[in-house]
Design a protein around this motif. Structure first.
Motif, PDB file in Angstrom:
ATOM      1  N   SER A 113     -13.919  39.302  -4.575  1.00 41.45           N
ATOM      2  CA  SER A 113     -12.942  38.753  -5.505  1.00 41.45           C
ATOM      3  C   SER A 113     -13.121  37.243  -5.707  1.00 41.45           C
ATOM      4  O   SER A 113     -12.604  36.684  -6.653  1.00 41.45           O
ATOM      5  CB  SER A 113     -11.528  39.038  -5.027  1.00 41.45           C
ATOM      6  OG  SER A 113     -11.329  38.421  -3.789  1.00 41.45           O
ATOM      7  N   GLY A 127      -2.046  36.465  -0.432  1.00 41.63           N
ATOM      8  CA  GLY A 127      -2.569  37.657  -1.096  1.00 41.63           C
ATOM      9  C   GLY A 127      -2.979  37.277  -2.514  1.00 41.63           C
ATOM     10  O   GLY A 127      -2.825  36.115  -2.921  1.00 41.63           O
ATOM     11  N   TRP A 128      -3.541  38.251  -3.229  1.00 42.11           N
ATOM     12  CA  TRP A 128      -3.854  38.000  -4.646  1.00 42.11           C
ATOM     13  C   TRP A 128      -2.632  38.459  -5.429  1.00 42.11           C
ATOM     14  O   TRP A 128      -2.293  39.647  -5.448  1.00 42.11           O
ATOM     15  CB  TRP A 128      -5.118  38.764  -5.056  1.00 42.11           C
ATOM     16  CG  TRP A 128      -5.567  38.450  -6.449  1.00 42.11           C
ATOM     17  CD1 TRP A 128      -5.322  37.318  -7.172  1.00 42.11           C
ATOM     18  CD2 TRP A 128      -6.347  39.299  -7.301  1.00 42.11           C
ATOM     19  NE1 TRP A 128      -5.896  37.400  -8.420  1.00 42.11           N
ATOM     20  CE2 TRP A 128      -6.537  38.608  -8.528  1.00 42.11           C
ATOM     21  CE3 TRP A 128      -6.906  40.573  -7.154  1.00 42.11           C
ATOM     22  CZ2 TRP A 128      -7.249  39.155  -9.582  1.00 42.11           C
ATOM     23  CZ3 TRP A 128      -7.614  41.114  -8.211  1.00 42.11           C
ATOM     24  CH2 TRP A 128      -7.790  40.405  -9.417  1.00 42.11           C
ATOM     25  N   ARG A 138       0.306  38.510  -8.624  1.00 40.60           N
ATOM     26  CA  ARG A 138       0.483  38.509 -10.090  1.00 40.60           C
ATOM     27  C   ARG A 138       1.438  37.385 -10.510  1.00 40.60           C
ATOM     28  O   ARG A 138       2.658  37.577 -10.550  1.00 40.60           O
ATOM     29  CB  ARG A 138       1.018  39.868 -10.565  1.00 40.60           C
ATOM     30  CG  ARG A 138      -0.010  40.972 -10.468  1.00 40.60           C
ATOM     31  CD  ARG A 138       0.395  42.198 -11.249  1.00 40.60           C
ATOM     32  NE  ARG A 138       1.479  42.944 -10.658  1.00 40.60           N
ATOM     33  CZ  ARG A 138       1.343  43.799  -9.639  1.00 40.60           C
ATOM     34  NH1 ARG A 138       0.165  43.996  -9.070  1.00 40.60           N
ATOM     35  NH2 ARG A 138       2.388  44.455  -9.182  1.00 40.60           N
ATOM     36  N   GLU A 143      -3.980  40.967 -13.285  1.00 39.90           N
ATOM     37  CA  GLU A 143      -4.744  42.020 -12.601  1.00 39.90           C
ATOM     38  C   GLU A 143      -4.571  41.983 -11.087  1.00 39.90           C
ATOM     39  O   GLU A 143      -5.113  42.837 -10.374  1.00 39.90           O
ATOM     40  CB  GLU A 143      -6.253  41.867 -12.887  1.00 39.90           C
ATOM     41  CG  GLU A 143      -6.642  41.776 -14.339  1.00 39.90           C
ATOM     42  CD  GLU A 143      -6.301  43.038 -15.099  1.00 39.90           C
ATOM     43  OE1 GLU A 143      -6.452  44.126 -14.510  1.00 39.90           O
ATOM     44  OE2 GLU A 143      -5.852  42.941 -16.251  1.00 39.90           O
ATOM     45  N   ALA A 144      -3.850  41.006 -10.590  1.00 39.62           N
ATOM     46  CA  ALA A 144      -3.778  40.797  -9.138  1.00 39.62           C
ATOM     47  C   ALA A 144      -3.121  41.973  -8.421  1.00 39.62           C
ATOM     48  O   ALA A 144      -2.482  42.829  -9.038  1.00 39.62           O
ATOM     49  CB  ALA A 144      -3.032  39.495  -8.849  1.00 39.62           C
ATOM     50  N   ASP A 145      -3.266  41.992  -7.082  1.00 38.92           N
ATOM     51  CA  ASP A 145      -2.873  43.153  -6.268  1.00 38.92           C
ATOM     52  C   ASP A 145      -1.367  43.314  -6.070  1.00 38.92           C
ATOM     53  O   ASP A 145      -0.858  44.425  -6.034  1.00 38.92           O
ATOM     54  CB  ASP A 145      -3.470  43.012  -4.849  1.00 38.92           C
ATOM     55  CG  ASP A 145      -4.979  43.075  -4.860  1.00 38.92           C
ATOM     56  OD1 ASP A 145      -5.529  43.725  -5.766  1.00 38.92           O
ATOM     57  OD2 ASP A 145      -5.605  42.471  -3.960  1.00 38.92           O
ATOM     58  N   ILE A 146      -0.659  42.221  -5.854  1.00 46.54           N
ATOM     59  CA  ILE A 146       0.741  42.337  -5.425  1.00 46.54           C
ATOM     60  C   ILE A 146       1.657  41.448  -6.273  1.00 46.54           C
ATOM     61  O   ILE A 146       1.197  40.543  -6.971  1.00 46.54           O
ATOM     62  CB  ILE A 146       0.917  41.972  -3.922  1.00 46.54           C
ATOM     63  CG1 ILE A 146       0.430  40.527  -3.646  1.00 46.54           C
ATOM     64  CG2 ILE A 146       0.179  42.965  -3.025  1.00 46.54           C
ATOM     65  CD1 ILE A 146       0.758  40.053  -2.219  1.00 46.54           C
ATOM     66  N   GLU A 170       6.441  40.586  -3.174  1.00 49.30           N
ATOM     67  CA  GLU A 170       5.688  41.096  -2.007  1.00 49.30           C
ATOM     68  C   GLU A 170       5.018  39.941  -1.257  1.00 49.30           C
ATOM     69  O   GLU A 170       4.985  39.922  -0.024  1.00 49.30           O
ATOM     70  CB  GLU A 170       4.646  42.126  -2.457  1.00 49.30           C
ATOM     71  CG  GLU A 170       5.280  43.444  -2.884  1.00 49.30           C
ATOM     72  CD  GLU A 170       4.314  44.383  -3.601  1.00 49.30           C
ATOM     73  OE1 GLU A 170       4.398  45.595  -3.362  1.00 49.30           O
ATOM     74  OE2 GLU A 170       3.495  43.917  -4.421  1.00 49.30           O
TER      75      GLU A 170
END
Ligand SMILES: NC(=O)c1ccc[n+]([C@@H]2O[C@H](COP(=O)([O-])OP(=O)(O)OC[C@H]3O[C@@H](n4cnc5c(N)ncnc54)[C@H](OP(=O)(O)O)[C@@H]3O)[C@@H](O)[C@H]2O)c1
Length: 234
Positions: free
Chosen positions: A150, A190-191, A193, A200-203, A207
């Motif tokens: 990433s 974390g990645w 949003r 496109e991010a994960d969380i 979170e």
């Protein structure tokens, strides 16, 4: 009641942190930059009914004058701080694959020099047993450099340099403040949003705030680099 000071509470992870800590019963002090209009700074509290209140200060981390003014305003309130979260940050070179020196200077001011200046001015206000949390990034990990899919090996170099520098500030400050019993940590959220992390991010930001909160309330040694309860490689 414990007091937390969070930079960059107008949106993204900082906004989610502001709401999480308020919900957990903390007295919340927050800073805003361009998001000033979103929060009523005249009354020093949020304007929306039903939303928990936080005391808001204006801060531009790229301006030494603004940092000095903001830190002094906070000191003048006489409030002692239990937790300082250096969350505010910027990504100016997302699409770059080599260092653009003007962007590097700007990035270092906002992500590294500014947070250090702000922290140093407020250390005397932090209670013994308190914490300083520097919101870093896996992108600033030297051990991970070039190895994480990433984080493409040579993309957004200025941002990565700024977070690697912030990690070293965590290490040096942790050693310095050991006797004052203040825990200093770097945290990867974390990645996420947000405007910075992209859609496109994960969380979600909520979170991410939960993960950061779990670091704050966990037993940990000073000078660590964390992602939730996991250790991150430097
Ligand atoms: N999102 C991710 O995937 C991710 C991953 C790793 C690390 N991080 C880190 O997490 C932190 C928060 O990021 P985010 O995703 O929530 O980003 P964001 O939604 O873009 O929010 C950035 C925050 O920083 C503030 N800020 C920007 N420039 C500033 C300046 N010159 N002075 C003072 N405040 C300034 C903004 O204030 P205004 O809105 O008031 O202008 C905003 O509150 C950053 O340190 C970032 O590097 C994020």
């Amino acid at each position: 009641m414990k007091t937390v000071l969070i930079t960059g509470v107008s949106k993204g992870i900082g906004e989610a942190l502001r709401l999480k800590f308020t919900k957990e019963g903390f007295d919340v002090l927050g800073t805003v930059y361009t998001g000033v209009g979103k929060i009523n700074t005249e009354t020093g509290t949020e304007s929306c009914d039903g939303v928990p209140k936080a005391k808001i200060f204006e801060l531009d981390l790229s301006s030494p004058e603004s940092i000095e003014r903001c830190a002094n305003e906070i000191i003048e309130t006489g409030t002692k701080i239990d937790i300082l979260i250096n969350n505010a940050g910027a990504l100016f070179d997302e699409d770059d694959t080599s260092v653009i020196v003007d962007k590097l200077r700007k990035t270092l001011e906002v992500n590294l020099v500014g947070p250090i200046d702000f922290t140093e001015r407020l250390i005397s206000q932090i209670n013994s047993g308190g914490q300083i949390i520097n919101i870093s990034s896996s992108a600033g990990s030297l051990e991970k450099a070039g190895r994480v899919e990433s984080h493409y090996p040579y993309h957004y170099p200025s941002y990565k340099i700024s977070k690697a520098g912030l990690n070293m500030y965590t290490c040096t400050l942790a050693q310095r403040l050991k006797k004052s019993d203040i825990i200093v940590s770097s945290v990867h959220p974390g990645w996420v949003r947000t405007d910075l992390g992209g859609p496109e991010a994960d969380i979600t930001a909520e979170e991410a705030a939960l993960g950061i909160y779990s670091v704050v309330v966990s037993d940990k040694e000073t000078g660590g680099f964390w992602f939730g309860k996991e250790r991150m490689p430097w």
